[in-house]
Design an enzyme around this catalytic site. Sequence first.
Site, mmCIF file in Angstrom:
data_model
loop_
_atom_site.group_PDB
_atom_site.id
_atom_site.type_symbol
_atom_site.label_atom_id
_atom_site.label_comp_id
_atom_site.label_asym_id
_atom_site.label_seq_id
_atom_site.Cartn_x
_atom_site.Cartn_y
_atom_site.Cartn_z
ATOM 1 C CG ASP A 1 45.938 50.663 47.853
ATOM 2 O OD1 ASP A 1 45.562 51.722 47.301
ATOM 3 O OD2 ASP A 1 45.635 49.541 47.414
ATOM 4 C CB SER A 2 41.699 52.087 48.757
ATOM 5 O OG SER A 2 41.930 51.337 47.574
ATOM 6 C CE1 TYR B 1 40.774 54.983 50.393
ATOM 7 C CE2 TYR B 1 42.909 55.569 49.494
ATOM 8 C CZ TYR B 1 42.130 55.218 50.572
ATOM 9 O OH TYR B 1 42.701 55.103 51.806
ATOM 10 N N GLY B 2 38.512 55.285 44.101
ATOM 11 C CA GLY B 2 38.403 55.849 42.754
ATOM 12 C C GLY B 2 37.102 56.551 42.410
ATOM 13 C CB CYS C 1 46.787 54.391 46.570
ATOM 14 S SG CYS C 1 45.150 54.803 45.952
ATOM 15 C CG ASN C 2 48.467 54.466 40.403
ATOM 16 O OD1 ASN C 2 49.377 54.849 39.690
ATOM 17 N ND2 ASN C 2 48.422 53.221 40.862
ATOM 18 C CB THR C 3 42.950 56.765 43.474
ATOM 19 O OG1 THR C 3 42.768 55.717 42.528
ATOM 20 C CG2 THR C 3 41.740 57.672 43.477
ATOM 21 C CB CYS D 1 44.467 50.984 39.684
ATOM 22 S SG CYS D 1 43.676 50.325 41.178
ATOM 23 C CB THR D 2 48.560 49.604 43.625
ATOM 24 O OG1 THR D 2 47.510 50.088 44.476
ATOM 25 C CG2 THR D 2 49.590 50.696 43.417
ATOM 26 C CG HIS D 3 43.207 47.246 44.231
ATOM 27 N ND1 HIS D 3 43.506 48.424 44.868
ATOM 28 C CD2 HIS D 3 42.545 46.483 45.143
ATOM 29 C CE1 HIS D 3 43.043 48.369 46.112
ATOM 30 N NE2 HIS D 3 42.457 47.217 46.301
HETATM 31 N N1 DGL Z 1 44.748 50.901 44.538
HETATM 32 C C1 DGL Z 1 44.300 52.170 44.230
HETATM 33 C C2 DGL Z 1 44.991 52.873 43.094
HETATM 34 O O1 DGL Z 1 46.133 52.592 42.821
HETATM 35 C C3 DGL Z 1 42.886 52.586 44.467
HETATM 36 C C4 DGL Z 1 41.786 51.688 44.085
HETATM 37 C C5 DGL Z 1 40.464 52.232 44.578
HETATM 38 O O2 DGL Z 1 40.266 52.158 45.795
HETATM 39 O O3 DGL Z 1 39.685 52.737 43.773
HETATM 40 O O4 DGL Z 1 44.431 53.754 42.484
#
Ligand code: DGL
Length: 250
Positions: free
Chosen positions: A9-10, A41-42, A72-74, A180-182
Site C-alpha cells: 500500500d502507499s 497515491y490518490g 490499496c483501492n487507488t 481507502c484502506t487508510h
Molecule cells: N490506502 C490507499 C487506498 O486504499 C491509498 C491512499 C493514498 O495514498 O492516497 O486507496
Amino acid sequence: MNGKIGVFDSGLGGLSVLKELMKLLPGEDYLFYEDSIHNPYGIKTEEELLEITSNIVDYLLENGCKIIVIACNTATTCCMKSLREKYPEVIFVGTVPAIKVAYDNHFKNTIILSTPYTSQSKRVQELLHDYTDVDQNIINISGENLANLIELDKKDEINELLHRLLDSYVDVADSMVLGCTHYSLIKDEIHAVLPNTTLLDGCRGVSEEVKRQLEFHDLLSNKEQQGSLTIINNKSDALIQRSYEILEEL
Ligand code: DGL
C-alpha cells in the site's frame, strides 16, 4: 507451500487488510511493503502509479512472494488490469470499495468515501452500475488529502476534515463504504462524526479471496505454527514501529 504473501500500500493503510489476512491465514509468511515515500497515491496520474506499483511488484517477486495483495483501492482501481497484463504469471488480489457489501445489505443512503483518484475512477462507476439498488441513494465523496493526514498522524486536521466532509450527512447516511484502506485505521474518529452510520470496508472480503486463490492454486502453507511477518517502509523505521503498534490495536 513455501513462498510469502506479498502485500503493499502507499503506507500504513494496508495494515487493515494485513490484519484480516493474518487472522484468517496465521500460518503464512507475510512481506508487507509500505510505500510511504509515494503517499498519497490518490492524487497521482495513471502513468505514475503504474510505474510505482510495477517497481513494488518486482521487489515482492524478487523476495519470494507467491501471491501479491494490493491493499490499496487507488492502486487497484488504477493499475490492477495493467499489472495483470504485464505479469501474467502472477496471482494478484486487489481491494475495491465495498459497494457490493452495501448493496447486499440493502442500505438506502450510502456514502462512498475514497481518494480523489478512486472516487472518479471508471472501476467505481462500474461497481455502482452493477451493485446499486433502484431505491438506494449513493453519495460519492472524495476524501481529499485524508489518507495523507492519516499517514502523518495529524489528528486535529483529520477531525476538521471529517467534520467538513461529513457533518451534513449525520442522521442521513445509514452506511458508509470506506473506499481507502487508510480510512479503516480511523473508524473511531469517523464514528464520532457519524454515530448512526454503519461503516463498511472490504478487508475481510480481500482476505477470503486470498485464501480462495491460494487453495485453488494449491499454494496454502501447511505449517502448523505461526508464520512470520516482515514490514518494509521506504521512508522511515519509525513508521515500521508505528505499524506494529497499529497492528496490535486493530
Ligand atoms: N490506502 C490507499 C487506498 O486504499 C491509498 C491512499 C493514498 O495514498 O492516497 O486507496
